[in-house]
Design a protein around this motif. Structure first.
Motif, PDB file in Angstrom:
ATOM      1  N   ILE A   1      -8.150   2.558  -0.750  1.00  0.00           N
ATOM      2  CA  ILE A   1      -9.432   1.858  -0.828  1.00  0.00           C
ATOM      3  C   ILE A   1      -9.102   0.395  -1.131  1.00  0.00           C
ATOM      4  O   ILE A   1      -8.628   0.082  -2.224  1.00  0.00           O
ATOM      5  CB  ILE A   1     -10.306   2.447  -1.948  1.00  0.00           C
ATOM      6  CG1 ILE A   1     -10.498   3.950  -1.749  1.00  0.00           C
ATOM      7  CG2 ILE A   1     -11.647   1.732  -2.027  1.00  0.00           C
ATOM      8  CD1 ILE A   1     -11.024   4.664  -2.989  1.00  0.00           C
ATOM      9  N   VAL A   2      -9.339  -0.476  -0.173  1.00  0.00           N
ATOM     10  CA  VAL A   2      -8.873  -1.856  -0.301  1.00  0.00           C
ATOM     11  C   VAL A   2     -10.053  -2.827  -0.428  1.00  0.00           C
ATOM     12  O   VAL A   2     -10.876  -2.942   0.479  1.00  0.00           O
ATOM     13  CB  VAL A   2      -7.995  -2.262   0.902  1.00  0.00           C
ATOM     14  CG1 VAL A   2      -7.474  -3.684   0.719  1.00  0.00           C
ATOM     15  CG2 VAL A   2      -6.828  -1.278   1.054  1.00  0.00           C
ATOM     16  N   ALA A   3     -10.104  -3.516  -1.553  1.00  0.00           N
ATOM     17  CA  ALA A   3     -11.150  -4.514  -1.767  1.00  0.00           C
ATOM     18  C   ALA A   3     -10.802  -5.791  -1.014  1.00  0.00           C
ATOM     19  O   ALA A   3      -9.645  -6.225  -0.993  1.00  0.00           O
ATOM     20  CB  ALA A   3     -11.300  -4.804  -3.258  1.00  0.00           C
ATOM     21  N   ALA A  53      -3.475  -6.386  -1.532  1.00  0.00           N
ATOM     22  CA  ALA A  53      -4.431  -5.952  -0.515  1.00  0.00           C
ATOM     23  C   ALA A  53      -3.891  -6.233   0.881  1.00  0.00           C
ATOM     24  O   ALA A  53      -4.004  -5.390   1.785  1.00  0.00           O
ATOM     25  CB  ALA A  53      -5.770  -6.667  -0.722  1.00  0.00           C
ATOM     26  N   VAL A  54      -3.293  -7.401   1.070  1.00  0.00           N
ATOM     27  CA  VAL A  54      -2.697  -7.744   2.367  1.00  0.00           C
ATOM     28  C   VAL A  54      -1.595  -6.750   2.709  1.00  0.00           C
ATOM     29  O   VAL A  54      -1.506  -6.240   3.841  1.00  0.00           O
ATOM     30  CB  VAL A  54      -2.141  -9.189   2.351  1.00  0.00           C
ATOM     31  CG1 VAL A  54      -1.373  -9.471   3.642  1.00  0.00           C
ATOM     32  CG2 VAL A  54      -3.269 -10.191   2.170  1.00  0.00           C
ATOM     33  N   GLU A  55      -0.751  -6.455   1.732  1.00  0.00           N
ATOM     34  CA  GLU A  55       0.356  -5.520   1.941  1.00  0.00           C
ATOM     35  C   GLU A  55      -0.161  -4.126   2.300  1.00  0.00           C
ATOM     36  O   GLU A  55       0.362  -3.463   3.204  1.00  0.00           O
ATOM     37  CB  GLU A  55       1.218  -5.442   0.681  1.00  0.00           C
ATOM     38  CG  GLU A  55       2.408  -4.508   0.811  1.00  0.00           C
ATOM     39  CD  GLU A  55       3.190  -4.390  -0.488  1.00  0.00           C
ATOM     40  OE1 GLU A  55       4.307  -3.856  -0.443  1.00  0.00           O
ATOM     41  OE2 GLU A  55       2.681  -4.821  -1.546  1.00  0.00           O
ATOM     42  N   ALA A  56      -1.209  -3.673   1.596  1.00  0.00           N
ATOM     43  CA  ALA A  56      -1.769  -2.341   1.854  1.00  0.00           C
ATOM     44  C   ALA A  56      -2.313  -2.242   3.277  1.00  0.00           C
ATOM     45  O   ALA A  56      -2.133  -1.219   3.954  1.00  0.00           O
ATOM     46  CB  ALA A  56      -2.866  -2.031   0.840  1.00  0.00           C
ATOM     47  N   ASN A  71      -1.351   7.042   7.391  1.00  0.00           N
ATOM     48  CA  ASN A  71      -1.846   6.322   6.222  1.00  0.00           C
ATOM     49  C   ASN A  71      -3.028   5.460   6.653  1.00  0.00           C
ATOM     50  O   ASN A  71      -2.923   4.695   7.627  1.00  0.00           O
ATOM     51  CB  ASN A  71      -0.750   5.434   5.628  1.00  0.00           C
ATOM     52  CG  ASN A  71       0.350   6.248   4.973  1.00  0.00           C
ATOM     53  OD1 ASN A  71       0.076   7.162   4.199  1.00  0.00           O
ATOM     54  ND2 ASN A  71       1.596   5.941   5.287  1.00  0.00           N
ATOM     55  N   ILE A  72      -4.142   5.603   5.939  1.00  0.00           N
ATOM     56  CA  ILE A  72      -5.376   4.908   6.322  1.00  0.00           C
ATOM     57  C   ILE A  72      -5.868   4.037   5.175  1.00  0.00           C
ATOM     58  O   ILE A  72      -5.860   4.459   4.012  1.00  0.00           O
ATOM     59  CB  ILE A  72      -6.474   5.913   6.731  1.00  0.00           C
ATOM     60  CG1 ILE A  72      -6.016   6.704   7.972  1.00  0.00           C
ATOM     61  CG2 ILE A  72      -7.787   5.199   7.016  1.00  0.00           C
ATOM     62  CD1 ILE A  72      -6.997   7.779   8.421  1.00  0.00           C
ATOM     63  N   ALA A  73      -6.272   2.834   5.520  1.00  0.00           N
ATOM     64  CA  ALA A  73      -6.899   1.934   4.547  1.00  0.00           C
ATOM     65  C   ALA A  73      -8.363   1.797   4.923  1.00  0.00           C
ATOM     66  O   ALA A  73      -8.699   1.648   6.104  1.00  0.00           O
ATOM     67  CB  ALA A  73      -6.221   0.569   4.550  1.00  0.00           C
ATOM     68  N   ILE A  74      -9.242   1.846   3.951  1.00  0.00           N
ATOM     69  CA  ILE A  74     -10.663   1.675   4.212  1.00  0.00           C
ATOM     70  C   ILE A  74     -11.130   0.354   3.615  1.00  0.00           C
ATOM     71  O   ILE A  74     -10.787   0.022   2.470  1.00  0.00           O
ATOM     72  CB  ILE A  74     -11.510   2.854   3.676  1.00  0.00           C
ATOM     73  CG1 ILE A  74     -12.995   2.629   4.000  1.00  0.00           C
ATOM     74  CG2 ILE A  74     -11.288   3.086   2.192  1.00  0.00           C
ATOM     75  CD1 ILE A  74     -13.867   3.829   3.712  1.00  0.00           C
ATOM     76  N   PRO A  99      -3.974  12.417  -1.097  1.00  0.00           N
ATOM     77  CA  PRO A  99      -3.931  11.405  -2.157  1.00  0.00           C
ATOM     78  C   PRO A  99      -4.769  10.173  -1.817  1.00  0.00           C
ATOM     79  O   PRO A  99      -4.802   9.726  -0.668  1.00  0.00           O
ATOM     80  CB  PRO A  99      -2.441  11.059  -2.272  1.00  0.00           C
ATOM     81  CG  PRO A  99      -1.832  11.515  -0.986  1.00  0.00           C
ATOM     82  CD  PRO A  99      -2.645  12.665  -0.500  1.00  0.00           C
ATOM     83  N   VAL A 100      -5.439   9.660  -2.838  1.00  0.00           N
ATOM     84  CA  VAL A 100      -6.289   8.479  -2.694  1.00  0.00           C
ATOM     85  C   VAL A 100      -5.856   7.448  -3.732  1.00  0.00           C
ATOM     86  O   VAL A 100      -5.648   7.794  -4.903  1.00  0.00           O
ATOM     87  CB  VAL A 100      -7.776   8.826  -2.912  1.00  0.00           C
ATOM     88  CG1 VAL A 100      -8.642   7.575  -2.791  1.00  0.00           C
ATOM     89  CG2 VAL A 100      -8.238   9.892  -1.927  1.00  0.00           C
ATOM     90  N   THR A 101      -5.695   6.215  -3.309  1.00  0.00           N
ATOM     91  CA  THR A 101      -5.388   5.148  -4.257  1.00  0.00           C
ATOM     92  C   THR A 101      -6.347   3.987  -4.035  1.00  0.00           C
ATOM     93  O   THR A 101      -6.996   3.900  -2.986  1.00  0.00           O
ATOM     94  CB  THR A 101      -3.932   4.666  -4.108  1.00  0.00           C
ATOM     95  OG1 THR A 101      -3.605   3.792  -5.185  1.00  0.00           O
ATOM     96  CG2 THR A 101      -3.724   3.913  -2.797  1.00  0.00           C
ATOM     97  N   SER A 102      -6.466   3.126  -5.016  1.00  0.00           N
ATOM     98  CA  SER A 102      -7.378   1.989  -4.921  1.00  0.00           C
ATOM     99  C   SER A 102      -6.611   0.689  -5.121  1.00  0.00           C
ATOM    100  O   SER A 102      -5.763   0.583  -6.010  1.00  0.00           O
ATOM    101  CB  SER A 102      -8.487   2.109  -5.983  1.00  0.00           C
ATOM    102  OG  SER A 102      -9.361   0.999  -5.920  1.00  0.00           O
ATOM    103  N   VAL A 103      -6.930  -0.277  -4.274  1.00  0.00           N
ATOM    104  CA  VAL A 103      -6.387  -1.627  -4.423  1.00  0.00           C
ATOM    105  C   VAL A 103      -7.563  -2.490  -4.872  1.00  0.00           C
ATOM    106  O   VAL A 103      -8.353  -2.954  -4.051  1.00  0.00           O
ATOM    107  CB  VAL A 103      -5.796  -2.145  -3.100  1.00  0.00           C
ATOM    108  CG1 VAL A 103      -5.214  -3.539  -3.291  1.00  0.00           C
ATOM    109  CG2 VAL A 103      -4.726  -1.178  -2.586  1.00  0.00           C
ATOM    110  N   PRO A 104      -7.732  -2.678  -6.181  1.00  0.00           N
ATOM    111  CA  PRO A 104      -8.937  -3.326  -6.698  1.00  0.00           C
ATOM    112  C   PRO A 104      -9.001  -4.808  -6.370  1.00  0.00           C
ATOM    113  O   PRO A 104      -7.989  -5.447  -6.060  1.00  0.00           O
ATOM    114  CB  PRO A 104      -8.840  -3.092  -8.208  1.00  0.00           C
ATOM    115  CG  PRO A 104      -7.385  -2.956  -8.474  1.00  0.00           C
ATOM    116  CD  PRO A 104      -6.812  -2.278  -7.259  1.00  0.00           C
ATOM    117  N   GLY A 105     -10.206  -5.326  -6.453  1.00  0.00           N
ATOM    118  CA  GLY A 105     -10.403  -6.741  -6.157  1.00  0.00           C
ATOM    119  C   GLY A 105     -11.861  -7.122  -6.278  1.00  0.00           C
ATOM    120  O   GLY A 105     -12.582  -6.558  -7.103  1.00  0.00           O
TER     121      GLY A 105
END
Length: 288
Positions: free
Chosen positions: A13-15, A28-31, A83-86, A112-118
């Motif tokens: 989950i990418v902010a 976020a850019v890397e993700a 691998n998917i980024a939303i 698995p779900v991870t978050s990239v906060p922002g």
């Protein structure tokens, strides 16, 4: 024997920025660059972001109108090792956003779900408001006026809300929403209207609901509304309790669809009593 889970992809989950591209984090850019697929609310909008950061990952459209079927497709791809980024149009996905459906389905499937906060419009507006941040609720967009019952239900739930309230509103609905809020909460209630946050022409207007209805809408807004004074709520409840019998109090909750047990619990809570006190009183007066 290899573990099949090794083949499972991960959802990130990418902010993304709510206005200022300088708020895009390196992580976020890397993700996004490391994803096999980017699920975007509006690919036409998101391509500008990807181009700015030289991200060449293919996008798939994931939005309100395909959120269930598309979520199943994306879960299948994740299960196959992708691998998917939303991302959403701006800010943090899954907040008043179809991304929550995809996240739920991923958890159910063991992905698995991870978050990239922002950046987040809710939090940004709340911190800009100067109103209490100790407790707050987020209502997203109110139901449209044509959804009369749903809208009235949500508005009614705000009447005695003591926490700071945060809502989103579009320019063409702003005046109607402010009028409805003023009628429910009172014209003197403080409100902060935020627009163009993090951008060059950021605007934060602190006023009252009575004054806000005369504003000229100029874009998408985040509304931050002061909660009702807790002392006032307590005094009003005590006054109501002194005028209402326990039977009338029970009837009020039963008419809202509660069963007897839940209604007794609610009455006891309102009156500062134990549920058994309400039960004993009703039994002694012949109430079943």
């Amino acid at each position: 024997m290899s573990d099949s889970r090794e083949l499972t992809g991960k959802l990130s989950i990418v902010a993304t920025p709510i206005g200022n591209l300088g708020d895009m984090s390196p992580r976020a850019v890397e993700a996004l660059k490391n994803a096999d697929i980017i699920a975007a609310e509006d690919t036409r909008n998101s391509i500008k972001l990807l181009n700015h950061f030289d991200i060449k990952v293919p996008m798939e459209s994931y939005h309100e109108f395909n959120k269930y079927d598309k979520a199943d497709e994306l879960v299948a791809k994740l299960s196959d090792g992708k691998n998917i980024a939303i991302i959403t149009d701006a800010g943090t996905p899954c907040i008043s956003d179809p991304g929550e459906i995809l996240v739920d389905k991923c958890h159910e499937a063991g992905i698995p779900v991870t978050s990239v906060p922002g950046p987040s419009a809710v939090i940004t507006a709340l911190t800009l408001s100067g109103l209490s941040t100790r407790r707050f609720i987020f209502e997203g967009f109110l139901p449209a006026r044509k959804q009369k019952k749903e809208r009235e239900k949500v508005l009614s739930s705000l009447i005695n809300q003591t926490a700071t309230m945060v809502l989103y509103e579009a320019p063409h609905h702003l005046t109607d929403t402010l009028k409805d809020l003023a009628a429910i909460l009172g014209e003197d209630r403080r409100i902060v209207l935020c627009r163009e946050m993090t951008k060059l022409h950021e605007e934060v207007v602190r006023t009252t609901l009575g004054e806000a209805v005369f504003m000229e809408p100029r874009g998408e807004y985040v509304l931050v509304i002061e909660g009702k004074d807790e002392t006032q709520v307590k005094e009003e409840k005590e006054a109501l309790m002194s005028e209402m019998t326990i039977e009338e109090h029970m009837d009020m909750y039963l008419k809202k669809g509660m069963d007897n047990k839940s209604a007794m619990k609610a009455v006891a809570r309102d009156r500062g009593l134990q549920k058994r006190d309400i039960y004993n009183y009703l039994n002694n007066t012949g109430e079943k």
